[in-house]
Design an enzyme around this catalytic site. Sequence first.
Site, PDB file in Angstrom:
ATOM      1  CG  HIS A  13      -1.858   1.148   1.295  1.00 16.45           C
ATOM      2  ND1 HIS A  13      -3.201   0.977   1.471  1.00 16.45           N
ATOM      3  CD2 HIS A  13      -1.686   2.484   1.177  1.00 16.45           C
ATOM      4  CE1 HIS A  13      -3.813   2.147   1.468  1.00 16.45           C
ATOM      5  NE2 HIS A  13      -2.894   3.100   1.288  1.00 16.45           N
ATOM      6  CG  HIS A  15      -0.960   7.198  -1.087  1.00 18.12           C
ATOM      7  ND1 HIS A  15      -2.222   7.292  -1.659  1.00 18.12           N
ATOM      8  CD2 HIS A  15      -1.129   6.565   0.095  1.00 18.12           C
ATOM      9  CE1 HIS A  15      -3.107   6.752  -0.839  1.00 18.12           C
ATOM     10  NE2 HIS A  15      -2.471   6.303   0.231  1.00 18.12           N
ATOM     11  CG  ASN A  41      -5.148   8.556  -3.380  1.00 16.65           C
ATOM     12  OD1 ASN A  41      -4.102   8.011  -3.751  1.00 16.65           O
ATOM     13  ND2 ASN A  41      -5.229   9.216  -2.244  1.00 16.65           N
ATOM     14  CE  LYS A  99      -8.020   2.196  -0.414  1.00 16.03           C
ATOM     15  NZ  LYS A  99      -6.798   2.839   0.021  1.00 16.03           N
ATOM     16  CG  HIS A 136      -9.875   4.796   3.552  1.00 16.54           C
ATOM     17  ND1 HIS A 136      -8.662   5.417   3.641  1.00 16.54           N
ATOM     18  CD2 HIS A 136     -10.621   5.290   4.576  1.00 16.54           C
ATOM     19  CE1 HIS A 136      -8.675   6.269   4.664  1.00 16.54           C
ATOM     20  NE2 HIS A 136      -9.852   6.212   5.242  1.00 16.54           N
ATOM     21  CG  HIS A 174      -4.683   2.465   5.938  1.00 19.17           C
ATOM     22  ND1 HIS A 174      -6.015   2.504   6.245  1.00 19.17           N
ATOM     23  CD2 HIS A 174      -4.596   3.042   4.716  1.00 19.17           C
ATOM     24  CE1 HIS A 174      -6.689   3.071   5.275  1.00 19.17           C
ATOM     25  NE2 HIS A 174      -5.848   3.404   4.320  1.00 19.17           N
ATOM     26  CG  LEU A 219      -7.569  10.864   7.640  1.00 14.93           C
ATOM     27  CD1 LEU A 219      -8.363  11.631   6.593  1.00 14.93           C
ATOM     28  CD2 LEU A 219      -8.386  10.721   8.931  1.00 14.93           C
ATOM     29  CG  ASP A 247      -1.569   4.961   4.019  1.00 14.44           C
ATOM     30  OD1 ASP A 247      -1.672   5.267   2.813  1.00 14.44           O
ATOM     31  OD2 ASP A 247      -2.319   5.412   4.898  1.00 14.44           O
ATOM     32  CG  HIS A 251       0.232  15.415   1.890  1.00 13.42           C
ATOM     33  ND1 HIS A 251      -0.696  15.657   0.891  1.00 13.42           N
ATOM     34  CD2 HIS A 251      -0.196  14.305   2.533  1.00 13.42           C
ATOM     35  CE1 HIS A 251      -1.649  14.741   0.943  1.00 13.42           C
ATOM     36  NE2 HIS A 251      -1.370  13.895   1.923  1.00 13.42           N
ATOM     37  CB  ALA A 263      -4.768  12.846   6.152  1.00 13.68           C
TER      38      ALA A 263
HETATM   39  O1  DOR Z   1      -3.325   9.706   5.542  1.00 14.40           O
HETATM   40  C1  DOR Z   1      -3.710   9.392   4.431  1.00 14.40           C
HETATM   41  N1  DOR Z   1      -3.173   9.919   3.306  1.00 14.40           N
HETATM   42  N2  DOR Z   1      -4.691   8.494   4.327  1.00 14.40           N
HETATM   43  C2  DOR Z   1      -5.263   8.212   3.158  1.00 14.40           C
HETATM   44  O2  DOR Z   1      -6.181   7.433   3.137  1.00 14.40           O
HETATM   45  C3  DOR Z   1      -4.823   8.885   1.919  1.00 14.40           C
HETATM   46  C4  DOR Z   1      -3.471   9.399   2.028  1.00 14.40           C
HETATM   47  C5  DOR Z   1      -3.110  10.377   0.936  1.00 14.40           C
HETATM   48  O3  DOR Z   1      -3.333  10.061  -0.229  1.00 14.40           O
HETATM   49  O4  DOR Z   1      -2.584  11.450   1.244  1.00 14.40           O
HETATM   50 ZN    ZN Z   2      -3.345   5.085   1.643  1.00 12.28          ZN
END
Ligand code: DOR
Ligand code: ZN
Length: 349
Positions: A13, A15, A41, A99, A136, A174, A219, A247, A251, A263
């Site tokens: 998992h 990003h 996403n 997903k 999720h 997660h 999250l 996860d 950012h 998040a």
């Molecule tokens: O903390 C998170 N960040 N939880 C998620 O489900 C998405 C992720 C994100 O894409 O930034």
């Molecule tokens: Zn995630």
Amino acid sequence: MSTFVMRRPDDWHVHLRDGAMLAGVVNFTARQFARAIVMPNLNPPVTTVADAEAYRSRILAALEPGLSFKPLMTCYLTDGIDAAEIERGFAAGVFTACKLYPAHATTNSSHGVTDIKNIHGALDTMQRIGMPLLLHGEVTDKHVDIFDREAVFIDRILSKLVRDFPALKIVLEHITTEEAANFVAEGPATLAATITPHHLDYNRNAMFDGGIRPHFYCLPVAKREHHRLALRKAATSGSAKFFLGTDSAPHAVGAKETACGCAGVFCAPHALEAYAKVFDEEGAMDRFEAFASENGPRFYGLPLNEERITLTRDAQSVPDRISAGGTEIVPFHAGATLAWRLQPSNAAR
Ligand code: DOR
Ligand code: ZN
């Protein structure tokens, strides 16, 4: 013990983002893992075979020369998702899983599913073809306390999914609660869960330690200490139902340190070292390989990696910030010292 050799792990998992951010972060994951399940996403989300193929090409193009890394692509479920497209992508080896984001649950989830009934056709198809559903697992009902949204999701949604789709492979992603750990442990063999390094490492107090600490916010949000202890127990239990999924969710520092921060914890750079810390603290290094390198591929029905990696007990400092994608990101364990170090075997050869 000063060295620890294990089968090369995978991240089930992650990003990886897109554009400049993708180029800035992907190699952290590729240096640590052989494969990764790549979250869809993006904005707009990855909903077609063509989207996933194009995104996969962008990921591969961003890899440093010589790194061996296989991105496993996922399809973002929407209310209007086309079950035939999902089946076509799975058969072609483009989609590995789908997903499910409940609409508005998290980052870029506005196109997510508003009612599980809307995707029953897709779930029927996935069950028939053996394609995993990645969840999720949080309700989005604003009347439900944020710390209860995972447990309520299990009650209201997941328990019915498991009942109504008995052959569907489901990964509760997660997990953050004792309820989730127990539900998965006691559930059928078709049900598994990923656990992040950060949810194993800190509880919700970390977000409020002397003031608001946005880099600990993700999250599902971290919960009370007894939940963290239940996650550590599950991860180190030796059960094949629990496996590694970072996860990692980068950012830019400015998007975290602001009045309404995003998040996500950027844990990719030292992910394995962060997991090794937990397994070491629990006296469970003998169970680390199963969690990191065996349980995931077995659940997905994919081959285990044959290469080996080496972790050495050789302390390293984690930088306060990492430059990526023309911005700065604060990584997990920023400013801390980690006892383990991954030897750079997946470096340019
Ligand atoms: O903390 C998170 N960040 N939880 C998620 O489900 C998405 C992720 C994100 O894409 O930034
Ligand atoms: Zn995630």
